[in-house]
Design a protein around this motif. Structure first.
Motif, short mmCIF file in Angstrom:
data_model
loop_
_atom_site.label_atom_id
_atom_site.label_comp_id
_atom_site.label_asym_id
_atom_site.label_seq_id
_atom_site.Cartn_x
_atom_site.Cartn_y
_atom_site.Cartn_z
N SER A 158 0.68 -1.33 0.08
CA SER A 158 0.04 0.02 -0.01
C SER A 158 0.83 1.35 0.14
N THR A 159 1.63 1.50 1.24
CA THR A 159 2.35 2.85 1.44
C THR A 159 3.80 2.78 1.83
N PHE A 261 3.17 0.99 -7.42
CA PHE A 261 3.32 2.35 -7.17
C PHE A 261 2.41 2.67 -5.71
N ASN A 263 1.53 4.55 -2.25
CA ASN A 263 0.69 6.01 -1.76
C ASN A 263 -0.50 6.24 -2.84
N GLN A 264 -1.07 5.48 -3.53
CA GLN A 264 -2.07 5.87 -4.50
C GLN A 264 -3.20 6.41 -3.76
N ASN A 265 -3.26 6.34 -2.62
CA ASN A 265 -4.80 6.81 -2.16
C ASN A 265 -4.32 7.66 -1.35
N GLY A 268 0.37 10.23 -3.04
CA GLY A 268 1.08 9.67 -4.10
C GLY A 268 2.42 9.46 -3.98
N THR A 269 3.04 8.71 -5.24
CA THR A 269 4.33 8.06 -5.28
C THR A 269 5.38 9.06 -5.21
N THR A 328 -0.92 4.38 -15.34
CA THR A 328 -0.72 5.68 -15.03
C THR A 328 -0.79 5.58 -13.49
N PHE A 329 -0.05 6.57 -12.68
CA PHE A 329 -0.09 6.60 -11.40
C PHE A 329 -0.41 8.16 -10.87
N LYS A 330 -0.61 8.26 -9.49
CA LYS A 330 -0.70 9.29 -8.94
C LYS A 330 0.70 9.79 -8.33
#
Length: 356
Positions: A158-159, A261, A263-265, A268-269, A328-330
């Motif tokens: 997740s993070t 990737f 920390n998408q929630n 962000g990465t 794609t990623f945040k």
């Protein structure tokens, strides 16, 4: 002889004066570089990057502009020290290096001059350049998790913060604290959680490490493939390079991992850049600006994306097939100049918790 003597003497005097004038003018022209022969246009680049794609771009720049690119390659620290020692006598026009932390270091030492360019402001979003124009990002990479496809399920991840949880004890791999990539990651954690929270994170991650921090990002991937750990913190482009390496061992190691990737929630990465700045005493300032503008344009950005598997900073440039495959990623939206501002605090925290 008595009749013609004065005439001969007068002509001789004229010839002497004429010859003297010609010699004097020639000396002046020589000292100024001459006017009959055009001076060669050059731009002198100090670069920490060591990729074939960069040399291809320098060659293409010369082909399009007629400006010869002279390259000096060394580590970022060596180049920064070289610029300091050379001072106003430095021949360097451009410094290219990786990581916002290093760009900030060069700026803080007064090695860059501010540049105003509409082209650069158009090609490079504000978050990828110094607010005052001292340096400009050229590519970016994400610092992601490379995990074992045999021992880790993606839903377990997740993070960055979650890697401090007990389930990851003895399973995490990463580089030493001396590495600028980890220093900048830590700087981003400070920006998010403050110094106290960052210290807790660093101590927790250290507890969960599979071995003493060491080696390159490639070495972390190889260690995951060999079963020494299950999750490594690495930069994306290393995975791309390994998957396309001529060395079979490199390819096989990269094929045993997948990327995630983090920390998408939330924030962000974490991302970082390669970037460039015009040196303070650049003897060829106009050519330096032209080179950086060229590197920020669509053609050059496309080459960096496809050859070196980096993300282009120019938003109008298409990603390479591999990057598209990853999806794609945040990304963390913190201005990258903050990573430089927090670098010294990051180093102090690493030392405090014992992250070697």
């Amino acid at each position: 002889m008595i009749i013609f003597g004065p005439i001969i003497q007068k002509n001789m005097l004229k010839n002497i004066i004429k010859s003297t004038l010609i010699a004097s003018v020639g000396a002046i022209l020589f000292s100024c570089g001459g006017t009959t022969e055009q001076k060669e246009e050059v731009v002198n680049v100090y670069t920490h990057r060591h990729y074939e794609a960069d040399q291809q771009l320098f060659d293409k720049f010369t082909e399009q502009t007629g400006i010869k690119v002279n390259v000096v390659s060394a580590s970022a620290d060596e180049l920064i020290q070289k610029l300091e020692l050379e001072g106003a006598n430095s021949p360097a026009d451009v410094l290219i290096t990786v990581d916002a932390g290093r760009l900030h270091r060069a700026e803080s030492k007064g090695l860059f001059q501010a540049v105003s360019s509409e082209t650069l402001n158009t090609n490079i979003p504000a978050k990828f350049r110094d607010p005052e124009g001292f340096w400009f990002g050229l590519t970016y990479r994400a610092r992601i998790f490379a995990y074992s496809t045999e021992r880790v399920k993606p839903e377990e991840l997740s993070t960055y913060e979650a890697l401090t949880e007990p389930q990851w004890k003895g399973r995490v791999l990463t580089r030493s604290s001396e590495n600028i990539y980890n220093q900048s990651l830590m700087a981003s954690v400070i920006a998010q959680h403050g110094k106290e929270g960052a210290e807790q994170w660093a101590a927790g991650l250290l507890t969960n490490m599979a071995r003493e921090p060491k080696g390159s990002d490639r070495d972390q991937v190889k260690a995951v493939a060999a079963g020494e750990g299950d999750v490594a913190i690495v930069n994306t482009y290393y995975i791309g390079i390994m998957l396309n390496d001529e060395n079979e061992e490199e390819r096989k190691a990269a094929e045993k991992i997948a990327i995630f990737f983090p920390n998408q929630n939330d924030r962000g990465t974490h991302i970082n850049i390669s970037g460039a700045g015009v040196t303070k005493h650049a003897p060829n300032k106009d050519n330096a600006i032209k080179l950086i503008e060229f590197l920020s344009a669509a053609e050059a950005q496309g080459m960096l994306a496809n050859i070196n598997f980096e993300y282009p900073v120019n938003p109008n440039v298409e990603l390479s097939d591999l990057l598209k495959k990853w999806g794609t990623f945040k990304a963390d939206e913190v201005n990258l100049s903050v990573l430089g501002d927090n670098n010294s605090d990051a180093v102090v925290i690493f030392d405090k918790v014992g992250w070697k």
